[in-house]
Design a protein around this motif. Structure first.
Motif, PDB file in Angstrom:
ATOM      1  N   LYS A   1       0.815  -1.223   0.000  1.00  0.00           N
ATOM      2  CA  LYS A   1       0.000   0.000   0.000  1.00  0.00           C
ATOM      3  C   LYS A   1       0.846   1.270   0.000  1.00  0.00           C
ATOM      4  O   LYS A   1       0.322   2.362  -0.192  1.00  0.00           O
ATOM      5  CB  LYS A   1      -0.918   0.011   1.220  1.00  0.00           C
ATOM      6  N   SER A   2       2.136   1.141   0.232  1.00  0.00           N
ATOM      7  CA  SER A   2       3.005   2.308   0.333  1.00  0.00           C
ATOM      8  C   SER A   2       3.740   2.529  -0.979  1.00  0.00           C
ATOM      9  O   SER A   2       4.523   1.687  -1.425  1.00  0.00           O
ATOM     10  CB  SER A   2       4.030   2.112   1.460  1.00  0.00           C
ATOM     11  N   ALA A   3       3.499   3.676  -1.606  1.00  0.00           N
ATOM     12  CA  ALA A   3       4.219   4.016  -2.835  1.00  0.00           C
ATOM     13  C   ALA A   3       5.713   4.123  -2.577  1.00  0.00           C
ATOM     14  O   ALA A   3       6.539   3.731  -3.402  1.00  0.00           O
ATOM     15  CB  ALA A   3       3.679   5.328  -3.401  1.00  0.00           C
ATOM     16  N   ARG A   4       6.063   4.629  -1.411  1.00  0.00           N
ATOM     17  CA  ARG A   4       7.481   4.808  -1.083  1.00  0.00           C
ATOM     18  C   ARG A   4       8.200   3.465  -1.004  1.00  0.00           C
ATOM     19  O   ARG A   4       9.326   3.313  -1.484  1.00  0.00           O
ATOM     20  CB  ARG A   4       7.574   5.564   0.244  1.00  0.00           C
ATOM     21  N   LEU A   5       7.551   2.466  -0.406  1.00  0.00           N
ATOM     22  CA  LEU A   5       8.191   1.163  -0.264  1.00  0.00           C
ATOM     23  C   LEU A   5       8.270   0.423  -1.594  1.00  0.00           C
ATOM     24  O   LEU A   5       9.169  -0.398  -1.799  1.00  0.00           O
ATOM     25  CB  LEU A   5       7.446   0.313   0.772  1.00  0.00           C
ATOM     26  N   SER A   6       7.335   0.705  -2.490  1.00  0.00           N
ATOM     27  CA  SER A   6       7.363   0.040  -3.793  1.00  0.00           C
ATOM     28  C   SER A   6       8.338   0.700  -4.755  1.00  0.00           C
ATOM     29  O   SER A   6       8.642   0.127  -5.810  1.00  0.00           O
ATOM     30  CB  SER A   6       5.960   0.049  -4.410  1.00  0.00           C
ATOM     31  N   ALA A   7       8.839   1.867  -4.427  1.00  0.00           N
ATOM     32  CA  ALA A   7       9.679   2.613  -5.365  1.00  0.00           C
ATOM     33  C   ALA A   7      11.052   1.976  -5.539  1.00  0.00           C
ATOM     34  O   ALA A   7      11.651   2.076  -6.604  1.00  0.00           O
ATOM     35  CB  ALA A   7       9.836   4.060  -4.886  1.00  0.00           C
ATOM     36  N   HIS A   8      11.575   1.311  -4.512  1.00  0.00           N
ATOM     37  CA  HIS A   8      12.918   0.723  -4.615  1.00  0.00           C
ATOM     38  C   HIS A   8      12.916  -0.471  -5.544  1.00  0.00           C
ATOM     39  O   HIS A   8      13.719  -0.567  -6.471  1.00  0.00           O
ATOM     40  CB  HIS A   8      13.410   0.325  -3.221  1.00  0.00           C
TER      41      HIS A   8
ATOM     42  N   ILE B   1      14.732   4.675  -7.200  1.00  0.00           N
ATOM     43  CA  ILE B   1      14.866   5.011  -5.782  1.00  0.00           C
ATOM     44  C   ILE B   1      15.822   4.045  -5.091  1.00  0.00           C
ATOM     45  O   ILE B   1      15.714   2.822  -5.224  1.00  0.00           O
ATOM     46  CB  ILE B   1      13.488   4.988  -5.095  1.00  0.00           C
ATOM     47  N   VAL B   2      16.751   4.602  -4.354  1.00  0.00           N
ATOM     48  CA  VAL B   2      17.697   3.822  -3.558  1.00  0.00           C
ATOM     49  C   VAL B   2      17.348   3.923  -2.080  1.00  0.00           C
ATOM     50  O   VAL B   2      17.243   2.924  -1.371  1.00  0.00           O
ATOM     51  CB  VAL B   2      19.141   4.296  -3.803  1.00  0.00           C
ATOM     52  N   CYS B   3      17.156   5.149  -1.599  1.00  0.00           N
ATOM     53  CA  CYS B   3      16.794   5.378  -0.196  1.00  0.00           C
ATOM     54  C   CYS B   3      15.288   5.586  -0.112  1.00  0.00           C
ATOM     55  O   CYS B   3      14.780   6.646  -0.501  1.00  0.00           O
ATOM     56  CB  CYS B   3      17.525   6.603   0.349  1.00  0.00           C
ATOM     57  N   SER B   4      14.576   4.574   0.373  1.00  0.00           N
ATOM     58  CA  SER B   4      13.119   4.679   0.465  1.00  0.00           C
ATOM     59  C   SER B   4      12.685   5.648   1.548  1.00  0.00           C
ATOM     60  O   SER B   4      11.637   6.284   1.426  1.00  0.00           O
ATOM     61  CB  SER B   4      12.517   3.295   0.741  1.00  0.00           C
ATOM     62  N   CYS B   5      13.467   5.757   2.599  1.00  0.00           N
ATOM     63  CA  CYS B   5      13.062   6.620   3.706  1.00  0.00           C
ATOM     64  C   CYS B   5      12.930   8.079   3.267  1.00  0.00           C
ATOM     65  O   CYS B   5      12.029   8.795   3.719  1.00  0.00           O
ATOM     66  CB  CYS B   5      14.056   6.498   4.856  1.00  0.00           C
ATOM     67  N   PHE B   6      13.833   8.522   2.371  1.00  0.00           N
ATOM     68  CA  PHE B   6      13.810   9.918   1.933  1.00  0.00           C
ATOM     69  C   PHE B   6      13.599  10.052   0.430  1.00  0.00           C
ATOM     70  O   PHE B   6      13.779  11.138  -0.127  1.00  0.00           O
ATOM     71  CB  PHE B   6      15.111  10.613   2.345  1.00  0.00           C
ATOM     72  N   SER B   7      13.226   8.959  -0.246  1.00  0.00           N
ATOM     73  CA  SER B   7      12.933   8.964  -1.688  1.00  0.00           C
ATOM     74  C   SER B   7      14.070   9.597  -2.488  1.00  0.00           C
ATOM     75  O   SER B   7      13.865  10.476  -3.319  1.00  0.00           O
ATOM     76  CB  SER B   7      11.614   9.700  -1.964  1.00  0.00           C
ATOM     77  N   VAL B   8      15.272   9.120  -2.245  1.00  0.00           N
ATOM     78  CA  VAL B   8      16.448   9.610  -2.960  1.00  0.00           C
ATOM     79  C   VAL B   8      16.818   8.590  -4.035  1.00  0.00           C
ATOM     80  O   VAL B   8      16.926   7.392  -3.757  1.00  0.00           O
ATOM     81  CB  VAL B   8      17.638   9.829  -2.009  1.00  0.00           C
ATOM     82  N   GLY B   9      17.019   9.080  -5.283  1.00  0.00           N
ATOM     83  CA  GLY B   9      17.275   8.194  -6.403  1.00  0.00           C
ATOM     84  C   GLY B   9      18.736   8.047  -6.750  1.00  0.00           C
ATOM     85  O   GLY B   9      19.598   8.824  -6.318  1.00  0.00           O
TER      86      GLY B   9
ATOM     87  N   LEU C   1      22.196  14.623   1.116  1.00  0.00           N
ATOM     88  CA  LEU C   1      20.871  14.230   0.616  1.00  0.00           C
ATOM     89  C   LEU C   1      19.972  13.576   1.662  1.00  0.00           C
ATOM     90  O   LEU C   1      18.818  13.256   1.374  1.00  0.00           O
ATOM     91  CB  LEU C   1      21.047  13.239  -0.550  1.00  0.00           C
ATOM     92  N   ASN C   2      20.498  13.330   2.848  1.00  0.00           N
ATOM     93  CA  ASN C   2      19.818  12.580   3.911  1.00  0.00           C
ATOM     94  C   ASN C   2      19.795  11.070   3.640  1.00  0.00           C
ATOM     95  O   ASN C   2      19.454  10.282   4.517  1.00  0.00           O
ATOM     96  CB  ASN C   2      18.374  13.045   4.143  1.00  0.00           C
ATOM     97  N   ALA C   3      20.122  10.649   2.440  1.00  0.00           N
ATOM     98  CA  ALA C   3      20.051   9.227   2.090  1.00  0.00           C
ATOM     99  C   ALA C   3      20.919   8.399   3.029  1.00  0.00           C
ATOM    100  O   ALA C   3      22.073   8.730   3.288  1.00  0.00           O
ATOM    101  CB  ALA C   3      20.506   9.018   0.648  1.00  0.00           C
ATOM    102  N   GLY C   4      20.332   7.314   3.544  1.00  0.00           N
ATOM    103  CA  GLY C   4      21.066   6.412   4.423  1.00  0.00           C
ATOM    104  C   GLY C   4      21.141   6.835   5.866  1.00  0.00           C
ATOM    105  O   GLY C   4      21.777   6.158   6.682  1.00  0.00           O
ATOM    106  N   THR C   5      20.467   7.940   6.236  1.00  0.00           N
ATOM    107  CA  THR C   5      20.597   8.459   7.604  1.00  0.00           C
ATOM    108  C   THR C   5      19.464   8.020   8.526  1.00  0.00           C
ATOM    109  O   THR C   5      19.475   8.361   9.707  1.00  0.00           O
ATOM    110  CB  THR C   5      20.668   9.995   7.609  1.00  0.00           C
TER     111      THR C   5
END
Length: 885
Positions: free
Chosen positions: A599-606, A829-837, A859-863
């Motif tokens: 149901k989460s677009a963010r989780l499906s993006a990776h 998308i690599v970082c799902s938490c912050f939607s960083v590609g 980028l906040n990615a990985g934090t």
């Protein structure tokens, strides 16, 4: 203004504490609980996205009988009457419950009590059979009880952590981050990863042993022999507290290092390094998970590991011991209440007549199951051949997750009576139900769960229960009442059930049983609501105990642990028709069959579609390129179609396909249809990690990619996969559908009105079709079709659903499938938490960010959860390599 509720995450066995906040408008936000001792505020990508999974789309909201809405009384009467009649005509073993590690302990307790103590059968098993049964069996053989000796803190105190068959970075991310932080603070700590694949977890490893599938017994038998030969055993501990070492050593054949290297697939140099590290390091923790458990020799693998810890006395002390990493949020709680077919409540033994009499007397039950019931695989075989005529399935989806999944579906299709309790209405299993009962979900449920370190925590409700959904324990209790057992199931709240469970754990427990939470036997609703996380055991008048076995006292009748003689299985001969070994498992951002994470677009993006990891050299031999479609075929002819992912992280001769996709999300990718019903002979756990398969390129005349604000109703393709995205859905598809009529298909499938503006082009030479549908300046759908894999930036295209498109010239760039000059394209998308590609990370690396930490600052990615850090590191390294060439 908002209200805050402390609860527990519903995903893996780490058991992270969560703070759910609900504002005045009803909007939910989720953060980690800094006071919870499992995670201290950390959450993984899935936990961080929990608030995005709470919509009612697809929810089961009303009871149904044969697909028609029914009243609760009617549905419950039908269940109780049918089960009672079936038992009367065919005996108690003609019915079964198949339950789940997603249930709360209170649900599990009532189910176990009803089946074993009042129906009189032990035909209750759980999907925990698919993840933890081999650990349970190994613990019971070695320790005399299903006891996890250690605590999470041991991972941080150890000088050597050995991870066996565990992609901790993706499957237990918060524990991985605790371990990574400990290693960063104390660089002398060593980490060894034992896994056929080079997973994200291997990024942390000082040593990676790419062991052959099922080579673990040979590996740890070799280690045991080395420990004895080099004098690294603890003779005093072995002599005083164990039995069976001589027999175990007799089973360890004296192999040369070259023979051991052949049996394990690991070079002699790496074996010597690992043996030396283990032998000379006192504080060793060995964590094992599904790569160990999901095997036809899973129990022997567990005992081979335990033998090494018993031989060195490295157990029960700070920073040392074997540690079973639980897969599901409450698999441990289910084990406590006897949720498995071969167990009784309170860690008592169903084969022990004294335990059976004790439990029956405590419950004041008319009967008690006299023998172990059918384990999961056997249970569904009994459904298929008619021995089981009525089955109740709760909070799980066996038509997708069980081995030989098509046979499971066929068995249920002929079963006379199926009850399904679930939160979702249209799962592959729920669609087969004669009676569908709507259950409450996370945020609505109240109860307890137990994590991998034996810590019991509360799940508290913070949402109103939707429509007519009801808790699982209530459903079970109501059926129990209607079957004539009203007094035994007259529960007013989950607190009453927990108190009964705690009382039973202490009942006639003189310390010879490990599980005792009698300190909470008199808990009331108020105290239950305030219950803080605690580790068991906690007997009446005592504090919780953090570790077991430091005193050398075990739970066999003589108080001693057992070495178990285990022999390494011979490597099977390669069948040229099925030359690849299939491994299944999880991906980073999805969970089980995606009823929640989907149901989460963010989780499906990776990772938005199913895939097959294969080594590039293997791929070249069969003519596969990256992103091709691939057919993976099992011995019985079942085939899945998934996307090829070429990677050197995969060993030659092996492939990996994840287990999450279903008939709702990618019907050609139900990977467990390929897995045979082969089980461990001791635990009954299926061998989900080793299946012989063939692999070939799938030929399709058309490939397509669609983004749409509307979910398509018709996908007539051999392969398709659908996922949520912000503003709508994204669909990959391929097949031999004619290239004519794509506009008509798009209109019909999305039910587009004639007033929509269509824009696009057709290239008859290349076979490319590109069609965009607009309503004003809103993009409703974008369809891209070609004869090969579509070369469109997926995430960029999906993002256009939430943009406004008023400039006619800019719309032409949409047709081209790429952003206009100067417009950003973040990439996959690599970082799902912050939607960083990936493109954003590569750009930052080219701009001077030379480390994961620098990328995080930029980028906040990985934090946040850190699960993406290994992937970020690979992108940074690759970018700098390209820049240097």
């Amino acid at each position: 203004m908002s209200t805050e509720t402390k609860t527990t995450c519903p995903y893996c066995g780490v058991g992270c504490g969560v703070i759910a906040s609900v504002d005045d408008a009803g909007k939910v936000s989720v953060n980690g609980d800094p006071d919870h001792p499992a995670n201290f505020g950390r959450l993984c990508s899935k936990g961080s996205a929990l608030a995005e999974t709470l919509d009612l789309d697809g929810r089961a909201l009303y009871p149904e009988i044969d697909g028609e809405r029914a009243a609760w009384d009617e549905a419950l009467d039908r269940v109780a009457t049918t089960f009672s009649q079936t038992i009367a005509e065919h005996g108690p073993d003609s019915v079964a419950f198949y339950v789940s590690g997603q249930l709360l302990t209170e649900d599990y307790y009532v189910a176990n009590k009803l089946m074993k103590g009042f129906i009189g059968s032990a035909n209750i098993d759980t999907n925990s059979r698919l993840c933890m049964a081999s650990s349970v069996a190994g613990h019971r053989r070695a320790f005399g009880s299903d006891t996890v000796p250690g605590a999470y803190e041991d991972l941080e105190l150890a000088d050597l952590v050995v991870l066996v068959g565990s992609n901790m970075a993706w499957c237990h991310p918060v524990l991985y981050q605790r371990l990574a932080a400990a290693k960063a603070a104390r660089p002398t700590m060593k980490v060894v990863v034992i896994d056929p694949r080079r997973t994200a977890t291997s990024d942390l490893a000082d040593l990676h042993l790419s062991v052959r599938p099922d080579g673990d017994v040979a590996l740890f038998n070799g280690l045991l022999a080395h420990l004895v030969e080099t004098g690294r055993t603890d003779e005093a501990f072995v002599g005083a507290h164990t039995t069976g070492l001589a027999e175990a050593l007799m089973a360890v054949s004296r192999q040369s290092m070259s023979d051991l290297s052949e049996a394990t697939g690991v070079s002699g140099m790496l074996l010597r390094q690992f043996f030396w590290l283990f032998g000379q390091t006192e504080k060793v923790v060995t964590c094992y998970s599904q790569g160990v458990n999901q095997s036809a020799s899973g129990t022997d693998k567990v005992n081979a590991i335990l033998n090494c810890h018993l031989a060195t006395g490295r157990i029960g002390q700070p920073g040392m011991g074997p540690f079973s990493l639980t897969g599901q949020p409450n698999a441990m709680g289910g084990r406590e209440v006897g949720g498995l077919a071969n167990m009784l409540a309170g860690h008592m033994a169903i084969e022990n007549p004294v335990d059976r009499e004790r439990v029956q007397r405590f419950w004041n039950a008319p009967v008690i199951a006299a023998k172990a019931g059918l384990k999961a695989v056997d249970m569904f075989e009994a459904v298929a051949d008619g021995r089981i005529k009525a089955i109740w399935i709760m909070s799980t989806n066996p038509v997708v997750s069980m081995p030989n999944a098509d046979a499971i579906r066929k068995a249920l299709e002929v079963c006379p009576f199926i009850v399904v309790s679930d939160i979702q209405k249209n799962t592959d299993t729920a669609r087969l139900a004669h009676v569908l009962l709507p259950a409450t979900g996370w945020g609505e449920k109240s109860g307890t769960v137990t994590n991998s370190e034996r810590r019991i925590s509360r799940q508290r409700p913070f949402l109103s229960v939707p429509a007519e959904a009801r808790p699982d324990w209530w459903q079970l209790a109501e059926v129990g009442k209607r079957m004539g057992f009203a007094k035994a199931f007259d529960y007013a709240s989950p607190a009453e059930i927990f108190a009964e469970h705690a009382t039973l754990s202490a009942f006639e427990n003189d310390g010879t049983r490990d599980f005792d939470i009698g300190a909470h036997a008199t808990i009331d609703d108020e105290a239950y609501d305030k219950l803080s996380p605690f580790q068991w055991p906690q007997a009446e008048g005592t504090a919780p105990r953090e570790r077991f076995f430091a005193d050398g006292r075990f739970y066999h009748p003589d108080g001693k642990a057992r070495f178990i003689a285990v022999a390494a299985a011979a490597m099977p001969k390669l069948d040229e028709r099925y030359p690849f070994t299939l491994n299944t498992g999880r991906v980073r951002d999805h969970w089980h069959t995606m009823t929640r994470t989907g149901k989460s677009a963010r989780l499906s993006a990776h990772i938005a579609e199913p895939f097959c990891e294969i080594h590039p050299l293997d791929a070249a031999e069969i003519g596969l390129s990256d992103a091709d479609l691939v057919e993976v075929e099992g011995r019985d002819g079942a085939t899945v179609i998934v996307r090829a992912l070429l990677t050197e992280r995969q060993a030659r001769g092996a492939v990996f396909v994840p287990m999450h996709w279903t008939g709702e999300t990618a019907p050609s990718a139900r990977v467990c249809t390929l897995v045979p019903s082969k089980v461990d002979p001791v635990s009954g756990q299926p061998a989900l990690k080793r299946t012989e398969v063939s692999v070939k390129r799938n030929e399709a005349s058309n490939h397509g990619f669609l983004v749409s604000t509307i979910k398509p109703a018709d996908l007539p393709f051999a392969y398709w996969a659908i996922a949520r995205t912000n503003g709508g859905h994204r669909v990959e598809f391929a097949g031999n559908t004619t290239a004519d009529g794509w506009e008509s298909w798009l209109r019909d499938s999305l039910n587009l009105g004639e007033s929509l503006q269509l824009l696009g082009y057709i290239d008859s030479q290349t076979g490319d079709h590109r069609i965009l549908a607009f309503e004003g300046d809103q993009l409703i759908a974008a369809l891209f079709v070609s004869r090969g894999p579509v070369s469109v930036s997926r995430q960029w295209a999906a993002d256009q659903l939430t943009e406004r498109h008023s400039d006619p010239r800019a719309r032409s760039m949409l047709v081209a499938g790429r952003p206009a000059p100067g417009r950003p394209d973040k990439g996959a998308i690599v970082c799902s938490c912050f939607s960083v590609g990936v493109n954003e990370i590569s750009a930052a690396a080219r701009s001077g960010c030379c480390s994961v930490e620098a990328i995080g600052k930029a980028l906040n990615a990985g934090t946040n959860c850190g699960s993406c850090r290994p992937e970020i590191r690979r992108i940074v390294d690759a970018t700098h390599v390209l820049a240097a060439e």
